[in-house]
Design an enzyme around this catalytic site. Structure first.
Site, PDB file in Angstrom:
ATOM      1  N   ASP A  67     -13.784   7.301   8.034  1.00 45.74           N
ATOM      2  CA  ASP A  67     -14.039   8.663   8.504  1.00 45.74           C
ATOM      3  C   ASP A  67     -15.200   8.793   9.478  1.00 45.74           C
ATOM      4  O   ASP A  67     -15.619   9.902   9.774  1.00 45.74           O
ATOM      5  CB  ASP A  67     -14.250   9.600   7.311  1.00 45.74           C
ATOM      6  CG  ASP A  67     -15.389   9.149   6.415  1.00 45.74           C
ATOM      7  OD1 ASP A  67     -15.903   8.035   6.619  1.00 45.74           O
ATOM      8  OD2 ASP A  67     -15.774   9.914   5.514  1.00 45.74           O
ATOM      9  N   GLU A  68     -15.739   7.712   9.963  1.00 44.19           N
ATOM     10  CA  GLU A  68     -16.783   7.877  10.970  1.00 44.19           C
ATOM     11  C   GLU A  68     -16.767   6.741  11.984  1.00 44.19           C
ATOM     12  O   GLU A  68     -16.327   5.638  11.704  1.00 44.19           O
ATOM     13  CB  GLU A  68     -18.177   8.019  10.333  1.00 44.19           C
ATOM     14  CG  GLU A  68     -18.546   6.886   9.405  1.00 44.19           C
ATOM     15  CD  GLU A  68     -19.995   6.983   8.909  1.00 44.19           C
ATOM     16  OE1 GLU A  68     -20.873   7.443   9.659  1.00 44.19           O
ATOM     17  OE2 GLU A  68     -20.232   6.574   7.764  1.00 44.19           O
ATOM     18  N   ASP A 115     -18.082  12.195  12.612  1.00 43.98           N
ATOM     19  CA  ASP A 115     -17.999  12.045  11.165  1.00 43.98           C
ATOM     20  C   ASP A 115     -17.080  13.137  10.631  1.00 43.98           C
ATOM     21  O   ASP A 115     -17.379  14.327  10.771  1.00 43.98           O
ATOM     22  CB  ASP A 115     -19.417  12.174  10.578  1.00 43.98           C
ATOM     23  CG  ASP A 115     -19.480  11.706   9.143  1.00 43.98           C
ATOM     24  OD1 ASP A 115     -18.439  11.328   8.589  1.00 43.98           O
ATOM     25  OD2 ASP A 115     -20.590  11.741   8.571  1.00 43.98           O
TER      26      ASP A 115
END
Lengths: 367, 377
Positions: free
Chosen positions: A104-105, A9
């Site tokens: 973003d993860e 993350d």
């Protein structure tokens, strides 16, 4: 064999990209989002801004009241997408099994790579370092034997965190955490649980299954499985078609025996047929069982090579059934799914995937 | 310029440098060959700006001079002439080459030699001496593993590392890796790590076919050019800049199955299976089983093509470890087997999806890693 799943993350992603591209913003509170006069909301806040109580989804006007010196920047999604692709390619250099959840993860299944890298920690550290080298961003990583644990672990030491939950330690790791840390437990579920006296994940794990079923139905049992650190969901890569499956509900509950095994063979045949019709093969065979009390479980096994062969699918499913079935169990429903589908064409394996990221590391230079 | 040379020598020289002439070029001079007098010999030069080949031939120089003429034209013409004396002449400040041989006379339009692309000067900075036979063998066993498409340009080159008393050549195209270690006769004065275009080394391999004296390999200080100096020819190549993958980590350190196979037999069986594999994505399946009691182990090489047919061939092998099966692209196997000159080769495997390793049994100078194919058994 225990899997090793990572959840990676990026820390305050949008805000970090802005600080990266505009050095004058580094060390300052940055909020990314539309202007307050246009009723903008905070899409991301840098860690400096979070200290003022700013968090994402907060109205921009409120954020700027909390921290008048914060710098507001409008989001540049094109740029975030570009950086995200770089990050994902770093992930894919380690393992082909990358499941992006958002820009973003992502989840990474590194079961096959972990030994070569000298353990989960060394692998995770290397991943973090590569992301930093490639993009200048920090990423928090959680590692565990399943998605639930990895996801919660990645959130424990943000920013730039690394939390590894050893196999066997899942339940103890989860127990003290608040119930809402569990996936699928939102504010509403949280208040229902609190009213029942269940505040921590440990409380949920220890609750009577009937109580959870009464509160949430079948989902309650799934939540309890997760609370106990059990979660066999596979890391699914984007381009994979989800699965090909067949299931059947019996007119009356069946105990393990010739009739159940006969159904198993029939379903395996059906799955194999659908796979070959679609020109694909399954690497993972999933067995789905619904007990007489509606409690449903799935168990899966991943094979070294994808298959569309009925016998192979049947034997994989039978093995899974053997492992869970207890004397006296009766079943309402039986299902077999083939997951992790690959094209029918056999794949030429790549040298780089065999070496993971290693193949792309610069050769040491001494001159 | 006024020079005479033997047709045989001139034709051979033009053939050597002609390899560097680009098939197509936006720069007209690049499709020319430079012909110049050089200390009593005739110097021929051609370049495609990535590599340049220079060759000297014996000649009688009456009058110094130089000119460039279309390489193809002069090459084809000279090759067709009888093996007699050829006279070449260029009028002072003229741009036409006059050629006469026996009762043939020709003139061809050329260009001023000053416009010919200069060949980078490499100097004598760092020079290694290499034995031509070993060098040819090393290039032959490595170059085919270099990538032919330039999505990752570094992979179209041969990673060349000189360190201590060893020169290591390595190439990898993403599916296979070939590494050859050559012993040097003396220590390298300074560690050198560069990427030489595979094409340059292929040309060098051809050039040194009949060479007996050591070949000099020199690098310029900026490590941007390499020069190979032969007795009567030189090849200069522009090095590929970038970082080559750290391939040592791609070579498996252990195996669970090792089969030692007669090389010719293995190549033969792979070729036969390859005929059937043509219609099936080129897959050949290799199965290895230890023999019972004191019997030799068995290796089966098979291929099948949907709706066409299938084939299996068997060989006796020396087996160590567990039974194993693995599938490869038949071309990748053939590529390596046909350049090995060992009598026996060892195939080492671990799982059907882990790299296979091929090594000649009689030495540890070469290792080849091939990635398998995912198949249904």
């Amino acid at each position: 064999m225990a899997r090793t799943i990572l959840h990676a993350d990026l820390d305050a992603f949008y805000a970090s990209v802005e600080q990266l591209d505009r050095p004058e913003l580094r060390g300052r509170p940055v909020v990314v989002g539309g202007p307050p006069e246009a009723r903008g909301v905070v899409a991301a806040a840098s860690y400096e801004a979070r200290r003022f109580g700013i968090h994402s989804a907060m109205p921009m006007s409120r954020a700027l009241r909390l921290c008048p010196q914060a710098v507001r920047v409008s989001p540049r999604f094109g740029r975030y997408g570009e950086v995200s692709r770089q990050v994902m390619s770093v992930f894919r250099a380690v393992t082909p099994l990358v499941e992006p959840l958002s820009l973003d993860e992502a989840f990474l299944d590194v079961t096959a790579q972990v030994r070569r890298y000298g353990g989960a920690e060394a692998l995770a550290r290397r991943l973090k370092r590569r992301v930093k080298e490639r993009t200048g961003l920090t990423v928090s990583v959680g590692a565990g034997t399943n998605k639930t644990v990895a996801k919660i672990a990645s959130d424990m030491q943000k920013p730039d965190g690394l939390v590894i939950v050893a196999p066997g330690a899942e339940e103890a790791f989860l127990a003290p955490l608040p119930a809402r840390a569990l996936w699928g437990v939102g504010p509403r579920a949280e208040s229902v649980l609190a009213a029942a006296g269940l505040h921590t994940i440990g409380d949920i794990a220890g609750a009577r299954p009937q109580q959870l079923e009464a509160l949430f139905g079948a989902r309650g049992l799934a939540v309890q499985e997760m609370a106990r650190g059990r979660d066999d969901r596979a890391v699914e890569t984007e381009h994979e078609r989800k699965s090909v499956g067949a299931e059947t509900t019996f007119p009356r509950d069946l105990a393990d025996g010739p009739e159940l095994r006969e159904q198993l063979a029939r379903l395996a045949n059906e799955v194999a047929e659908r796979l070959s019709q679609g020109g694909s093969r399954a690497r993972t065979v999933v067995l789905k069982l619904r007990y007489a009390d509606f409690h449903t479980i799935t168990r899966q096994t991943t094979r070294p090579e994808p298959t569309d062969d009925a016998e192979e699918i049947e034997s994989a499913a039978a093995g899974l059934l053997d492992a869970v079935v207890q004397p006296g169990d009766k079943f309402r429903l039986l299902g077999i799914h083939g997951a992790k589908l690959g094209e029918g064409q056999p794949d030429q394996l790549s040298l780089w995937s065999a070496a993971g990221e290693a193949g792309r590391t610069p050769a040491p230079r001494r001159d | 310029m006024k020079v005479s040379a033997l047709q045989e020598n001139l034709a051979k020289g033009l053939g050597v440098v002609g390899r560097a002439v680009p098939v197509r070029s936006t720069l007209p001079q690049a499709s020319h060959v430079l012909i110049a007098t050089d200390e009593g010999r005739l110097k021929l030069v051609a370049t495609d700006l990535m590599i340049a080949i220079t060759c000297w031939i014996g000649a009688q120089v009456e009058e110094e001079g130089e000119i460039t003429v279309p390489a193809r034209l002069v090459g084809d013409f000279v090759t067709s002439l009888p093996n007699e004396r050829i006279d070449l002449s260029v009028a002072a400040r003229g741009h036409q080459l006059h050629i006469s041989c026996a009762r043939n006379e020709a003139t061809m339009a050329g260009m001023d030699a000053a416009d010919f692309p200069p060949v980078p000067s490499v100097g004598d900075g760092l020079t290694l001496k290499l034995e031509p036979k070993t060098l040819r063998r090393a290039i032959g066993q490595v170059q085919f593993a270099a990538a032919s498409d330039d999505t990752r340009p570094v992979l179209t080159g041969i990673h060349t590392l000189a360190e201590g008393r060893e020169l290591t050549l390595a190439a990898a195209d993403g599916f296979r890796l070939a590494v050859y270690k050559l012993a040097l006769t003396q220590d390298v004065p300074e560690r050198v790590e560069v990427i030489i275009p595979a094409r340059a080394l292929r040309e060098l391999e051809r050039l040194i076919a009949d060479e007996e004296d050591p070949v000099e390999m020199a690098f310029n200080a900026a490590r941007s050019q390499v020069l190979f100096r032969l007795k009567t020819a030189e090849l200069v190549a522009t090095l590929i800049q970038g970082t080559f993958p750290n391939y040592s980590q791609l070579i498996p350190q252990s195996y669970t199955t090792k089969a030692t196979i007669d090389m010719r037999q293995f190549l033969q069986e792979t070729r036969i299976a390859g005929i059937f594999a043509r219609d099936g994505a080129g897959i050949v399946r290799v199965q290895m089983e230890p023999g019972e009691d004191s019997q030799p182990g068995k290796m089966t090489v098979s291929a099948r093509a949907e709706e066409i047919g299938e084939h299996r061939g068997e060989m006796d092998v020396k087996m160590e470890g567990e039974p194993s099966k693995i599938a490869f692209n038949s071309r990748y196997l053939q590529d390596v087997l046909q350049v090995l000159d060992a009598e026996k080769v060892a195939l080492e495997t671990t799982t059907p999806s882990s790299p296979g390793v091929l090594r000649p049994v009689d030495g540890d100078d070469y290792v080849h890693v091939v990635m398998p194919m995912f198949v249904q058994w």
